[in-house]
Design a protein around this motif. Sequence first.
Motif, PDB file in Angstrom:
ATOM      1  N   LEU A  70      47.057  12.909  59.320  1.00 28.95           N
ATOM      2  CA  LEU A  70      47.151  14.243  59.911  1.00 28.95           C
ATOM      3  C   LEU A  70      48.106  15.290  58.882  1.00 28.95           C
ATOM      4  CD1 LEU A  70      47.754  13.415  63.523  1.00 28.95           C
ATOM      5  CD2 LEU A  70      45.736  13.909  62.602  1.00 28.95           C
ATOM      6  N   THR A  71      48.942  14.509  58.241  1.00 26.41           N
ATOM      7  CA  THR A  71      49.572  15.217  57.195  1.00 26.41           C
ATOM      8  C   THR A  71      48.999  15.792  56.417  1.00 26.41           C
ATOM      9  OG1 THR A  71      50.071  13.327  56.108  1.00 26.41           O
ATOM     10  CG2 THR A  71      51.985  14.089  57.719  1.00 26.41           C
ATOM     11  N   GLY A  73      46.721  17.769  56.630  1.00 27.75           N
ATOM     12  CA  GLY A  73      46.481  19.283  57.290  1.00 27.75           C
ATOM     13  C   GLY A  73      47.393  20.248  56.819  1.00 27.75           C
ATOM     14  N   GLU A  74      48.757  19.936  56.792  1.00 27.72           N
ATOM     15  CA  GLU A  74      49.538  20.915  56.367  1.00 27.72           C
ATOM     16  C   GLU A  74      49.463  20.935  54.951  1.00 27.72           C
ATOM     17  OE1 GLU A  74      51.069  18.330  58.660  1.00 27.72           O
ATOM     18  OE2 GLU A  74      50.163  19.371  60.284  1.00 27.72           O
ATOM     19  N   ARG A  75      49.269  20.044  54.296  1.00 26.89           N
ATOM     20  CA  ARG A  75      49.110  19.966  52.906  1.00 26.89           C
ATOM     21  C   ARG A  75      47.916  21.076  52.389  1.00 26.89           C
ATOM     22  NH1 ARG A  75      50.949  15.700  49.968  1.00 26.89           N
ATOM     23  NH2 ARG A  75      50.431  15.577  47.596  1.00 26.89           N
ATOM     24  N   ILE A  76      47.083  21.265  53.031  1.00 27.66           N
ATOM     25  CA  ILE A  76      45.925  22.105  52.714  1.00 27.66           C
ATOM     26  C   ILE A  76      46.492  23.323  53.007  1.00 27.66           C
ATOM     27  CG2 ILE A  76      43.593  22.884  53.508  1.00 27.66           C
ATOM     28  CD1 ILE A  76      43.028  19.983  53.957  1.00 27.66           C
ATOM     29  N   SER A  77      46.916  23.580  54.300  1.00 25.75           N
ATOM     30  CA  SER A  77      47.387  24.948  54.642  1.00 25.75           C
ATOM     31  C   SER A  77      48.620  25.525  53.719  1.00 25.75           C
ATOM     32  CB  SER A  77      47.871  25.098  56.109  1.00 25.75           C
ATOM     33  OG  SER A  77      49.105  24.307  56.338  1.00 25.75           O
ATOM     34  N   MET A  78      49.535  24.623  53.511  1.00 27.19           N
ATOM     35  CA  MET A  78      50.782  25.404  52.628  1.00 27.19           C
ATOM     36  C   MET A  78      50.269  25.439  51.201  1.00 27.19           C
ATOM     37  SD  MET A  78      53.148  21.943  51.733  1.00 27.19           S
ATOM     38  CE  MET A  78      52.649  20.687  50.549  1.00 27.19           C
ATOM     39  N   ALA A  79      49.287  24.884  50.625  1.00 25.16           N
ATOM     40  CA  ALA A  79      49.057  25.158  49.360  1.00 25.16           C
ATOM     41  C   ALA A  79      47.999  26.392  49.104  1.00 25.16           C
ATOM     42  CB  ALA A  79      48.280  23.932  48.686  1.00 25.16           C
ATOM     43  N   VAL A  80      47.071  26.449  50.106  1.00 27.56           N
ATOM     44  CA  VAL A  80      46.503  27.599  50.376  1.00 27.56           C
ATOM     45  C   VAL A  80      47.460  28.984  50.473  1.00 27.56           C
ATOM     46  CG1 VAL A  80      44.631  28.874  51.499  1.00 27.56           C
ATOM     47  CG2 VAL A  80      44.459  26.311  50.877  1.00 27.56           C
ATOM     48  N   LEU A  81      48.340  28.782  51.324  1.00 35.19           N
ATOM     49  CA  LEU A  81      49.052  29.783  51.655  1.00 35.19           C
ATOM     50  C   LEU A  81      50.150  30.224  50.324  1.00 35.19           C
ATOM     51  CD1 LEU A  81      50.407  31.971  53.617  1.00 35.19           C
ATOM     52  CD2 LEU A  81      52.111  30.208  54.207  1.00 35.19           C
TER      53      LEU A  81
ATOM     54  N   THR B  47      36.492  17.593  47.734  1.00 36.33           N
ATOM     55  CA  THR B  47      37.048  18.173  46.732  1.00 36.33           C
ATOM     56  C   THR B  47      36.565  19.475  46.448  1.00 36.33           C
ATOM     57  OG1 THR B  47      37.722  16.039  45.801  1.00 36.33           O
ATOM     58  CG2 THR B  47      37.801  17.958  44.251  1.00 36.33           C
ATOM     59  N   ASP B  48      35.115  19.529  46.422  1.00 35.77           N
ATOM     60  CA  ASP B  48      34.295  20.849  46.030  1.00 35.77           C
ATOM     61  C   ASP B  48      34.877  21.973  47.347  1.00 35.77           C
ATOM     62  OD1 ASP B  48      33.401  19.912  43.693  1.00 35.77           O
ATOM     63  OD2 ASP B  48      31.420  19.312  44.760  1.00 35.77           O
ATOM     64  N   ASP B  49      34.587  21.313  48.401  1.00 32.84           N
ATOM     65  CA  ASP B  49      35.044  22.032  49.722  1.00 32.84           C
ATOM     66  C   ASP B  49      36.362  22.623  49.632  1.00 32.84           C
ATOM     67  OD1 ASP B  49      32.673  21.418  50.747  1.00 32.84           O
ATOM     68  OD2 ASP B  49      33.293  20.161  52.261  1.00 32.84           O
ATOM     69  N   LEU B  50      37.493  22.069  49.216  1.00 30.44           N
ATOM     70  CA  LEU B  50      38.647  22.447  49.011  1.00 30.44           C
ATOM     71  C   LEU B  50      38.910  23.385  47.838  1.00 30.44           C
ATOM     72  CD1 LEU B  50      40.816  19.282  49.628  1.00 30.44           C
ATOM     73  CD2 LEU B  50      40.904  21.086  50.973  1.00 30.44           C
ATOM     74  N   ILE B  51      38.182  23.345  46.730  1.00 33.55           N
ATOM     75  CA  ILE B  51      38.092  24.254  45.642  1.00 33.55           C
ATOM     76  C   ILE B  51      37.486  25.580  46.429  1.00 33.55           C
ATOM     77  CG2 ILE B  51      37.036  24.912  43.743  1.00 33.55           C
ATOM     78  CD1 ILE B  51      37.315  21.973  42.767  1.00 33.55           C
ATOM     79  N   ASP B  52      36.513  25.368  46.782  1.00 38.71           N
ATOM     80  CA  ASP B  52      36.018  26.750  47.472  1.00 38.71           C
ATOM     81  C   ASP B  52      36.944  27.490  48.496  1.00 38.71           C
ATOM     82  OD1 ASP B  52      33.382  26.190  46.231  1.00 38.71           O
ATOM     83  OD2 ASP B  52      32.521  25.542  48.127  1.00 38.71           O
ATOM     84  N   LEU B  53      37.654  26.660  49.237  1.00 44.75           N
ATOM     85  CA  LEU B  53      38.584  27.468  49.949  1.00 44.75           C
ATOM     86  C   LEU B  53      39.862  27.950  49.389  1.00 44.75           C
ATOM     87  CD1 LEU B  53      40.191  27.763  52.749  1.00 44.75           C
ATOM     88  CD2 LEU B  53      41.139  25.358  52.602  1.00 44.75           C
ATOM     89  N   LEU B  69      46.637  20.973  46.785  1.00 44.13           N
ATOM     90  CA  LEU B  69      45.551  21.023  47.751  1.00 44.13           C
ATOM     91  C   LEU B  69      44.674  19.935  47.591  1.00 44.13           C
ATOM     92  CD1 LEU B  69      43.979  22.833  49.823  1.00 44.13           C
ATOM     93  CD2 LEU B  69      42.716  24.102  47.751  1.00 44.13           C
ATOM     94  N   LEU B  70      44.232  19.816  46.451  1.00 39.17           N
ATOM     95  CA  LEU B  70      43.141  18.829  46.105  1.00 39.17           C
ATOM     96  C   LEU B  70      43.601  17.415  46.358  1.00 39.17           C
ATOM     97  CD1 LEU B  70      41.529  20.032  42.766  1.00 39.17           C
ATOM     98  CD2 LEU B  70      40.785  20.449  44.934  1.00 39.17           C
ATOM     99  N   THR B  71      44.884  17.034  46.373  1.00 41.75           N
ATOM    100  CA  THR B  71      45.183  15.731  46.750  1.00 41.75           C
ATOM    101  C   THR B  71      45.071  15.482  48.033  1.00 41.75           C
ATOM    102  OG1 THR B  71      47.561  16.737  46.415  1.00 41.75           O
ATOM    103  CG2 THR B  71      46.797  15.530  44.672  1.00 41.75           C
ATOM    104  N   ALA B  72      44.974  16.472  49.129  1.00 47.02           N
ATOM    105  CA  ALA B  72      44.912  16.258  50.468  1.00 47.02           C
ATOM    106  C   ALA B  72      43.341  15.227  50.579  1.00 47.02           C
ATOM    107  CB  ALA B  72      44.584  17.498  51.050  1.00 47.02           C
ATOM    108  N   GLY B  73      42.574  15.713  49.722  1.00 50.05           N
ATOM    109  CA  GLY B  73      41.281  14.869  49.930  1.00 50.05           C
ATOM    110  C   GLY B  73      41.322  13.561  49.680  1.00 50.05           C
TER     111      GLY B  73
END
Lengths: 421, 421
Positions: A70-71, A73-81, B47-53, B69-73
């Motif tokens: 689950l963590t 999820g925030e890893r993605i949002s924080m990096a994108v932000l 990984t590709d989806d995250l790069i697109d985001l 971001l990518l390490t969330a994968g």
Amino acid sequence: MGLVVQKYGGSSVADAESVKRVAKRIVETKQAGNDVVVVVSAMGDTTDDLIDLAKEVSPIPPARELDMLLTAGERISMAVLAMAIANLGHEARSFTGSQAGVITDAEHGKARIIDVTPGRISTALADGAIAIVAGFQGVSQSTKDITTLGRGGSDTTAVALAAALNAEVCEIYTDVDGVFSADPRIVPAARRLPNISYEEMLEMAASGAKVLHLRCVEYARRFGLPIHVRSSFSHREGTWVVNREGNDMEDPIIAGVAHDRSEAKVTVVGVPDKPGQAAAIFSTVAGAGINIDMIVQNVSGASTGRTDISFTAPRSDGAKAVQALETIKDQIGFEALRYDDQIGKISLVGAGMRSHPGVSAKLFACLAEAGVNIEMISTSEIRISVVVREDDVNTAVAAAHTAFDLDAADGEAVVYGGTGR
Amino acid sequence: MGLVVQKYGGSSVADAESVKRVAKRIVETKQAGNDVVVVVSAMGDTTDDLIDLAKEVSPIPPARELDMLLTAGERISMAVLAMAIANLGHEARSFTGSQAGVITDAEHGKARIIDVTPGRISTALADGAIAIVAGFQGVSQSTKDITTLGRGGSDTTAVALAAALNAEVCEIYTDVDGVFSADPRIVPAARRLPNISYEEMLEMAASGAKVLHLRCVEYARRFGLPIHVRSSFSHREGTWVVNREGNDMEDPIIAGVAHDRSEAKVTVVGVPDKPGQAAAIFSTVAGAGINIDMIVQNVSGASTGRTDISFTAPRSDGAKAVQALETIKDQIGFEALRYDDQIGKISLVGAGMRSHPGVSAKLFACLAEAGVNIEMISTSEIRISVVVREDDVNTAVAAAHTAFDLDAADGEAVVYGGTGR
């Protein structure tokens, strides 16, 4: 200016467009001369999607691994932000809960924060960067494993970081304009409260108002940290949750009317009226991990030597409660179990109750007048809660809101942005 | 038994069903009495989806945040895999690159491993658990920020962990049955190689064979760690990449024929034939961050005092190379630039070449016989590469494969599982 901690929930960062909007808002706060720390939840439905994925491989996923999952999820949002902020020309650095120094116990899925050591956040701020922190997560002091804080976790992260960093304010951004005197979907005349005390907010949260979680309010009260609940969709002032010393005579007696449709009532019928029976019943229910809210024991019928004991608990735990009680039926010797999930609870909350007698009487009278039958009653120093039929909840909330003069005056703008979350 | 490190790529854990299949395989290895450490890539297209985001919020995302971001994968895939193993009744603990002690430099997006301190992995193994480690990621020694290792990163993680833990073998699972004497899509008679030396594998990888990355083979060679490349879709033996001391007379002279369609040829026409011109050209190209593969300089025309210099480089860098060279046209005084992306390279690799003269002559003869024109030639001690027209690649590979007696005998089973990756 000072240090501002802002928390954005999943609905505020649901997609790339929302993230860009939030980034703009953060940069504005920075440009106004503040140091800014942002706590962010997972984007939109990410957490639910990850839970679904977990269920696909395991009906009961191990708690340690579920937290690890689950963590993400925030890893993605924080990096994108952080990227969106960088794209506006400001430096932003994202940090996991662990990197931000959110130290917890080892209770996976519902860890409690035991220390916050935000050294890396302070360094980022000193370097002039905006710090973005993953909400809802931390690292266990004993096992060094990644933990999640459970329900309301991101709000708690924000308040805990704000306290540790000695922030001026913790801004909790949501999709409504603040805390209201009642749910505006039920009471169109509901007013936004410009401020509310920690105690009142705690009672409101415990009584079903969903805008803030009990836990984060408790944390803020302990540190005397002001919370500003406001909408990420507007720039209007929201509701300040603060320490209010004494009662201002101008303050309304009642802050608001909360309601809750998430509970069910269990009645243990015909319990032999002898010492230790209630203890046996409630230790059984507690042993099943169920949180009990209200309890009512009827006066024992003198002729029968038996009594009924009713309690309310979350509907989601209803089946478990009944199951647990069935196992002690013979031991206790009660006659039957009744389960009722068609109930609702309404609660009147206000610090003014302390100094104004007669609030209960007035509430009961107005409900009677509205034709609403009261099934259970429970009170605290600043709250009165009653259980009614679920169908009567809207009527009861509206009647109480009017009776205690909470309705907005004609022409007073009531701004309501979203879903009441 | 001993310690086995297994690495599963994204296609082996593309969805929940694949994850369960892989979990079963891991448990079998454990049940056979081994300690098991598993390195896993991100699921399928994550990984590709995250790069697109990332691209949605920022055209050029900051490298630090892109790594975050990518390490969330892998975080998702490793947790889900650990759950699937737990569901089979075995304990599995997942670890991020940082938790597993993969220490790197601070070059985000292409970090190099500088140390591996797998204390937590050893503890997990000592506790009888299976350890699952996120591939492709580490933590920077200097900044403590999360890094990614770039292309082939998960293979490198697996080999590095296997070396640090003194594993018996590093098994690299993929969607083909091992390393083949040529791409079976081009040469149906291609054979799986039961074993290949590090040196040969390095040359094969550098020449376009995509089954293993150069970097992980280099790492394994340095530590003398055996790699077993095999399919996650079967239980057949794959290819062992090992130290082969000396040449067994029974070994074939040539291990295999690799090909590469990813390069383009740039020709600098009419370069004045004086000292320092080649240096100026290639320092310009290198300065643009372009890796050059082959270089050929024609014999200078005595009458003109000018010469042509050709080189090959990745097609993806072609435009950049031409652009960089245009800037020094006047300085060098060359006449024109030619760019050709319709080329292909075929390479013959084999340690036996060292002791068998005449391999080049035989290759050139067989290509001539097949009507394939050779445009450039480059050799190492155990490799001969030629550039041909892209349309001639298949013909050239098949001709060389036959000429050097690599074709499988009639009835010899050729098993090929997938896409040649």
